[in-house]
Design an enzyme around this catalytic site. Structure first.
Site, mmCIF file in Angstrom:
data_model
loop_
_atom_site.group_PDB
_atom_site.id
_atom_site.type_symbol
_atom_site.label_atom_id
_atom_site.label_comp_id
_atom_site.label_asym_id
_atom_site.label_seq_id
_atom_site.Cartn_x
_atom_site.Cartn_y
_atom_site.Cartn_z
ATOM 1 N N ARG A 77 7.104 -7.032 -6.773
ATOM 2 C CA ARG A 77 5.717 -7.448 -6.411
ATOM 3 C C ARG A 77 4.869 -6.783 -7.509
ATOM 4 O O ARG A 77 5.052 -5.781 -7.890
ATOM 5 C CB ARG A 77 5.299 -6.946 -5.201
ATOM 6 C CG ARG A 77 3.695 -6.903 -4.892
ATOM 7 C CD ARG A 77 3.270 -6.412 -3.554
ATOM 8 N NE ARG A 77 1.862 -6.516 -3.594
ATOM 9 C CZ ARG A 77 0.977 -5.522 -3.383
ATOM 10 N NH1 ARG A 77 1.375 -4.386 -3.324
ATOM 11 N NH2 ARG A 77 -0.319 -5.636 -3.699
ATOM 12 N N HIS A 121 -5.485 -6.718 -8.259
ATOM 13 C CA HIS A 121 -5.094 -5.094 -7.962
ATOM 14 C C HIS A 121 -6.089 -4.296 -8.770
ATOM 15 O O HIS A 121 -5.652 -3.551 -9.782
ATOM 16 C CB HIS A 121 -3.682 -4.884 -8.207
ATOM 17 C CG HIS A 121 -3.008 -3.838 -7.404
ATOM 18 N ND1 HIS A 121 -2.025 -3.916 -6.654
ATOM 19 C CD2 HIS A 121 -3.401 -2.447 -7.224
ATOM 20 C CE1 HIS A 121 -1.914 -2.828 -6.206
ATOM 21 N NE2 HIS A 121 -2.587 -1.926 -6.551
ATOM 22 N N GLU A 166 -5.647 -4.501 -1.036
ATOM 23 C CA GLU A 166 -6.488 -3.329 -0.563
ATOM 24 C C GLU A 166 -7.749 -3.762 -0.598
ATOM 25 O O GLU A 166 -8.706 -3.044 -1.347
ATOM 26 C CB GLU A 166 -6.087 -2.069 -0.901
ATOM 27 C CG GLU A 166 -4.576 -1.795 -0.748
ATOM 28 C CD GLU A 166 -4.398 -0.347 -1.042
ATOM 29 O OE1 GLU A 166 -4.904 0.448 -1.640
ATOM 30 O OE2 GLU A 166 -3.085 0.066 -0.324
ATOM 31 N N ASN A 295 0.184 -2.260 3.571
ATOM 32 C CA ASN A 295 0.463 -1.004 2.603
ATOM 33 C C ASN A 295 0.209 0.187 3.719
ATOM 34 O O ASN A 295 -0.875 0.219 4.277
ATOM 35 C CB ASN A 295 -0.432 -1.087 1.531
ATOM 36 C CG ASN A 295 -0.277 -2.024 0.443
ATOM 37 O OD1 ASN A 295 0.581 -2.683 0.493
ATOM 38 N ND2 ASN A 295 -1.154 -2.040 -0.704
ATOM 39 N N TYR A 297 1.015 4.301 4.197
ATOM 40 C CA TYR A 297 1.463 5.528 3.422
ATOM 41 C C TYR A 297 1.402 6.717 4.604
ATOM 42 O O TYR A 297 2.188 7.544 4.785
ATOM 43 C CB TYR A 297 0.727 5.946 2.456
ATOM 44 C CG TYR A 297 0.800 5.067 1.210
ATOM 45 C CD1 TYR A 297 1.930 5.399 0.398
ATOM 46 C CD2 TYR A 297 0.067 3.994 0.812
ATOM 47 C CE1 TYR A 297 2.076 4.621 -0.785
ATOM 48 C CE2 TYR A 297 0.355 3.133 -0.191
ATOM 49 C CZ TYR A 297 1.286 3.463 -1.020
ATOM 50 O OH TYR A 297 1.656 2.455 -1.949
ATOM 51 N N GLU A 354 3.579 -2.087 0.239
ATOM 52 C CA GLU A 354 3.610 -0.802 -0.293
ATOM 53 C C GLU A 354 4.129 0.128 0.713
ATOM 54 O O GLU A 354 3.452 0.220 1.746
ATOM 55 C CB GLU A 354 2.308 -0.341 -0.941
ATOM 56 C CG GLU A 354 2.237 -1.224 -2.036
ATOM 57 C CD GLU A 354 0.694 -0.785 -2.815
ATOM 58 O OE1 GLU A 354 0.248 0.247 -2.574
ATOM 59 O OE2 GLU A 354 -0.083 -1.458 -3.357
HETATM 60 C C1 FCB Z 1 -2.429 2.016 -2.891
HETATM 61 C C2 FCB Z 1 -2.395 1.323 -4.316
HETATM 62 C C3 FCB Z 1 -1.284 1.436 -5.347
HETATM 63 C C4 FCB Z 1 -1.026 2.867 -5.404
HETATM 64 C C5 FCB Z 1 -0.739 3.562 -3.996
HETATM 65 C C6 FCB Z 1 -0.016 5.006 -4.181
HETATM 66 O O1 FCB Z 1 -3.484 2.418 -2.356
HETATM 67 O O2 FCB Z 1 -2.611 -0.067 -3.920
HETATM 68 O O3 FCB Z 1 -1.861 0.935 -6.656
HETATM 69 O O4 FCB Z 1 -1.891 3.577 -6.258
HETATM 70 O O5 FCB Z 1 -1.861 3.336 -3.009
#
Ligand code: FCB
Length: 451
Positions: A77, A121, A166, A295, A297, A354
């Site tokens: 990607r 992006h 995002e 995405n 985290y 992500e």
């Molecule tokens: C996300 C972004 C990516 C990267 C990660 C850590 O928000 O999409 O570009 O910076 O965080």
């Protein structure tokens, strides 16, 4: 320890974005982007760095594709830099920019790696920002034009497209919180920007489909799962509000439900009667997509510190591991999130577009990079994905963030998310232990661990 096998068709990949890795910021007729402009303003980037060179991927892509192949990656990607393609944002097409991505795509296909292309992006052409950027309606047409040019050129070979990455970050962090380019502090503008971005997605999807027969098209959202810190009404309401802002403000209109009423009420002072919504917009935004890119985290723990007599905290994130971004490691929330997205919205298919962790572990004396904490992070999040699949979530693939250590936006090079170590002086790449582990996960189509 058990081996958890994934469905045969599961796609294993890694992700990057143009500004974070390409460098070559003025090469071959590329126009300036808002990130070029922003990163050059002193004080905006934590370590004073810019993406001028970054990982020099614009020149080193053949080596990077070989690296992906050596890691067994099935999909990659990446994003396309709008100002390479249309240096003035609209109008004149820069053939050399298109050719770069054409070469990259051909190289990927030759290596047996499926390209997943993101159109936006965050590197908006600066000329479009000079005219107001996303808060202005004309951006919808501009994005549609850009999507048309790119998909016409690459649509025969790229069959997986993502319109935006995002939207919440691209609008609220950029136009309201001021931490990302263009660095503004205007909530009303951010709300307009978010709407225009969503409409531009809706406009682009049918254009991409027309130019790229049999393509699958989707959008990528940053998501979180909220956990009230206690069972109090105050903490619940705060969590509900955050969920409304980050998740539902985008998910609801994309899945045909208009903007969420509770949030329309919460933002009413800034929405000006939603005069920016034109007839047909909500239908356009709700265009059918083939997949949702997720995405993920970390989770969000919500605490209303101002509530009188709030209950004591029942959830305490400080007890858990945190990455160097300061983000709590909480894989269970990925499971919960996937279940929730599937239950509430029923996208035909989901990808993790992500997921990853920032740890700065570098080469040891032997040149090896023992990034055990990243490896554990990935293992546990993949096990959470496996659980979600077992519970019926149509999760079709996983993209680790990121292939390479790279320019982490306002944090510059101070944060390393890569599976592969990058020495920014020499541009040497060294696959970290997590990369070698991931290669073997892909090889056996399964994760060894304890759930
Ligand atoms: C996300 C972004 C990516 C990267 C990660 C850590 O928000 O999409 O570009 O910076 O965080």
């Amino acid at each position: 320890m058990t081996t958890y096998h994934f469905p045969k068709s599961f796609i294993w990949g890694a992700a990057t974005s143009s500004y974070q890795i390409e460098g070559a910021w003025q090469a071959d007729g590329k126009g300036e982007s808002i990130w070029d402009r922003f990163s050059h303003i002193p004080g905006k980037i934590e370590d004073g760095s810019t993406g001028d060179v970054a990982c020099d991927h614009y020149y080193r892509w053949p080596e990077d594709v070989a690296l992906m192949r050596s890691l067994n990656l099935q999909a990659y990607r990446f994003s396309i830099a709008w100002p390479r393609i249309l240096p003035e944002g609209v109008g004149r097409v820069n053939q050399k920019g298109l050719d770069f991505y054409g070469r990259l795509v051909d190289g990927l296909l030759e290596a047996g790696i499926t390209p997943f292309a993101t159109l936006y992006h965050w590197d908006l052409p600066q000329v479009l920002q000079n005219k107001g950027g996303w808060p202005e309606r004309f951006l919808v047409d501009a994005f549609a034009e850009y999507a048309d040019v790119v998909s016409r050129h690459l649509g025969d070979r790229v069959k997986n497209w993502m319109t935006h990455n995002e939207p919440w970050v691209a609008t609220f962090v950029a136009y309201q919180m001021g931490e990302h380019a263009p660095g503004l502090h205007d909530q009303a503008a951010a709300l307009r920007a978010a709407h225009h971005l969503l409409v531009s997605h809706g406009r682009a999807v049918p254009i991409i489909r027309a130019n790229s027969p049999d393509a699958e098209v989707g959008i990528v959202l940053n998501t979180t799962h909220v956990y009230p810190a206690s069972a109090s009404a105050a903490d619940y309401h705060q969590g509900r509000w955050l969920d409304g802002w980050i998740n539902r403000w985008f998910m609801d209109p994309l899945y045909g439900r208009h903007y969420p009423a509770d949030m329309v009420a919460a933002f009413s002072d800034q929405l000006h009667g939603m005069d920016f919504v034109q007839p047909g917009d909500m239908d356009a935004i709700a265009v059918h997509t083939d997949f949702l890119g997720v995405n993920y985290y970390t989770r969000s723990v919500n605490r209303d510190d101002n509530a009188p007599d709030n209950l004591p905290r029942a959830v305490d994130p400080s007890l858990n591991e945190h990455t160097e971004m300061g983000w709590e490691v909480y894989p269970d929330a990925l499971f919960e999130l996937l279940m929730r997205l599937h239950t509430d919205y029923r996208a035909p298919k989901l990808y993790i577009t992500e997921n990853g962790a920032s740890y700065s572990d570098g080469p040891d004396a032997t040149g090896r990079v023992p990034d055990t904490r990243r490896l554990d992070y990935l293992r546990h999040h993949l096990l959470a994905c496996h659980r979600a699949i077992e519970n019926g979530v149509p999760l079709a693939g996983y993209f680790a963030w990121s292939l390479l250590d790279n320019f982490e936006w306002a944090k510059g090079f101070s944060q390393r998310f890569g599976l592969v170590w990058v020495d920014y002086e020499t541009q040497q790449r060294i696959p970290k232990d997590s990369a070698l582990w991931y290669r073997d996960v892909i090889g056996r189509n399964g994760v060894i661990g304890d759930r």
